[in-house]
Design an enzyme around this catalytic site. Structure first.
Site, PDB file in Angstrom:
ATOM      1  N   TRP A  56       5.288   3.305  -0.599  1.00 24.94           N
ATOM      2  CA  TRP A  56       5.712   1.810  -1.415  1.00 24.94           C
ATOM      3  C   TRP A  56       7.112   1.563  -1.096  1.00 24.94           C
ATOM      4  CZ3 TRP A  56       1.957  -0.455  -0.192  1.00 24.94           C
ATOM      5  CH2 TRP A  56       0.250   0.093  -0.177  1.00 24.94           C
ATOM      6  N   ASP A  95       9.346  -2.145  -9.095  1.00 32.62           N
ATOM      7  CA  ASP A  95       8.365  -1.684  -8.758  1.00 32.62           C
ATOM      8  C   ASP A  95       8.401  -1.162  -9.749  1.00 32.62           C
ATOM      9  OD1 ASP A  95       5.966  -1.796  -8.322  1.00 32.62           O
ATOM     10  OD2 ASP A  95       6.799  -0.967  -6.087  1.00 32.62           O
ATOM     11  N   LYS A 121      -3.050  -1.102 -10.343  1.00 32.63           N
ATOM     12  CA  LYS A 121      -2.839   0.121 -11.288  1.00 32.63           C
ATOM     13  C   LYS A 121      -2.361   0.755 -12.544  1.00 32.63           C
ATOM     14  CE  LYS A 121      -1.885   0.767  -6.384  1.00 32.63           C
ATOM     15  NZ  LYS A 121      -0.807   0.904  -6.102  1.00 32.63           N
TER      16      LYS A 121
HETATM   17  C1  PLP Z   1      -0.244   0.154  -4.675  1.00 29.41           C
HETATM   18  C2  PLP Z   1       1.059  -0.413  -4.780  1.00 29.41           C
HETATM   19  C3  PLP Z   1       1.803  -1.271  -4.428  1.00 29.41           C
HETATM   20  C4  PLP Z   1       0.528  -2.306  -3.439  1.00 29.41           C
HETATM   21  O1  PLP Z   1       0.537  -2.977  -4.777  1.00 29.41           O
HETATM   22  P1  PLP Z   1      -0.536  -3.886  -3.512  1.00 29.41           P
HETATM   23  O2  PLP Z   1      -1.017  -5.149  -4.866  1.00 29.41           O
HETATM   24  O3  PLP Z   1      -1.719  -3.280  -1.954  1.00 29.41           O
HETATM   25  O4  PLP Z   1       0.438  -5.152  -2.517  1.00 29.41           O
HETATM   26  C5  PLP Z   1       3.233  -1.217  -3.923  1.00 29.41           C
HETATM   27  N1  PLP Z   1       4.214  -0.645  -5.676  1.00 29.41           N
HETATM   28  C6  PLP Z   1       3.471   0.563  -5.510  1.00 29.41           C
HETATM   29  C7  PLP Z   1       4.625   1.043  -6.618  1.00 29.41           C
HETATM   30  C8  PLP Z   1       1.914   0.814  -6.069  1.00 29.41           C
HETATM   31  O5  PLP Z   1       1.959   1.631  -6.576  1.00 29.41           O
END
Ligand code: PLP
Length: 357
Positions: A100, A167, A191
């Site tokens: 990611w 993020d 998540k």
């Molecule tokens: C799942 C995830 C993403 C991507 O998320 P999407 O909403 O599917 O684009 C980005 N960063 C992290 C840390 C993730 O766990």
């Protein structure tokens, strides 16, 4: 159906209370006689929910007045582009701690100059790089606080000499965060704080407007701050579910209490991994995530992997298969996962060891 224990990495388990309220709202949203799926986002009832959601975010994370929170579609993956569009002028540095983080970097490289300041790919991203120095001639430093696939986590808010962007898709609301240290915190809701379909972005208001490029209206955070996340039709149901999830979090004592519970759950599971002769953890101990717990069969026991998977499944464990790039197992123990769920998995691991000794 027998009791199942859900350890899915995302979309995540959501609190029962939120699901129960949603079932009602799907039929009748707040006594309007209209389903939450059909309610106009311009009604008073919806605006109340939107305001409640924003207020819960601010209260639970102690977001200071310098920052605003917005909710948008497009997933965290589209936020990778928002970040560069809104903040990248000359140069940006990224901490490359996994897939990611790397994808976030690649999106920035499509917009301007961006590079990995440090990277842990040499050991399949099983640790968080340390000992790097953050240069002062960059627009921002980007980190991924929890690396969902590898089970590593940056658990402290770092001091950063330049704007810090994070993020926090998979550890937001799992522990207290000093929001004032970040210019931007973003992530997908699915998540830890809601279903798929909505992202959150906590933005330091005066950090915007510093780049010279043209930013398309929809990709400009200022649009969404100004229009209170309703420039266009918001993902109504996802925001509704996020609100219900946060109401539950508040009712049990907020982020401080969930952090205590999350630490306890993680300790129970990691202790078992370290004790059990069948398994070994894959993440460096000091960087272990309290959200995603990754482990594989111990050396010499690899042939038993499918057997453990089958046994765990027979005992009601769901979603413990590791990501293909790490293999083995991953138990995601997000906020709504209970100590009882973790104890059920531990029991399974112990029984498997006893059978195979
Ligand atoms: C799942 C995830 C993403 C991507 O998320 P999407 O909403 O599917 O684009 C980005 N960063 C992290 C840390 C993730 O766990």
């Amino acid at each position: 159906m027998a009791k199942v224990h859900v350890f899915n990495a995302g979309p995540c388990l959501l609190p029962e209370q939120a699901i129960d309220n949603a079932i009602e709202a799907l039929k009748d949203f707040k006594g309007t006689g209209v389903s939450v799926l059909s309610i106009s986002h311009r009604t008073k009832e919806w605006e109340e929910t939107m305001n409640e959601c924003r207020a819960l975010w601010k209260e639970l994370l102690h977001i200071p007045d310098t920052h605003e929170v917005v909710f948008l579609g497009g997933g965290a993956s589209l936020q990778f582009l928002y970040v560069a569009m809104n903040y990248l002028e000359k140069k940006a540095a990224y901490l490359d701690t996994g897939v990611w983080a790397h994808k976030a970097l690649q999106q920035a490289q499509g917009i301007g100059e961006a590079y990995a300041l440090a990277c842990s790919k040499d050991k399949n991203y099983s640790y968080i790089p340390k000992g790097y120095e953050i240069p002062t001639d960059i627009d921002y430093f980007h980190i991924t606080t929890n690396n969902t696939i590898y089970g590593t986590e940056i658990k402290e808010d770092m001091d950063c000499p330049v704007p810090l962007i994070a993020d926090m898709s998979s550890d937001i609301m799992s522990r207290p965060v000093d929001v004032s240290k970040y210019d931007l915190i973003y992530g997908g809701a699915q998540k830890n704080v809601g279903p798929a379909g909505v992202i959150f972005a906590i933005i330091k208001k005066d950090s915007l407007g510093k780049v010279s490029r043209y930013i398309p209206t929809m990709l400009d955070y200022r649009t969404h701050i100004e229009k209170e996340s309703m420039f266009n039709t918001p993902p109504v149901f996802s925001i509704y579910m996020m609100t219900e999830t946060l109401k539950w979090l508040k009712s049990i004592g907020g982020v401080e209490e969930i952090h205590r519970r999350n630490l306890e759950k993680a300790e129970i599971l990691y202790n078992e991994i370290d004790r059990n002769s069948m398994f070994v953890g894959t993440a460096a101990k000091e960087d272990r995530s309290i959200m995603n717990v990754c482990f594989v069969m111990a050396p010499g026991k690899e042939a038993l992997q499918d057997e453990f998977m089958a046994y765990a499944k027979s005992q009601g464990m769901v979603g413990i298969k590791g990501h293909r790039s790490v293999g083995g197992f991953r138990a995601s123990i997000y906020n709504a996962c209970t100590k009882e769920d973790v104890e059920a998995l531990v029991k399974c691991m112990q029984e498997f060891e006893a059978k195979n000794l």
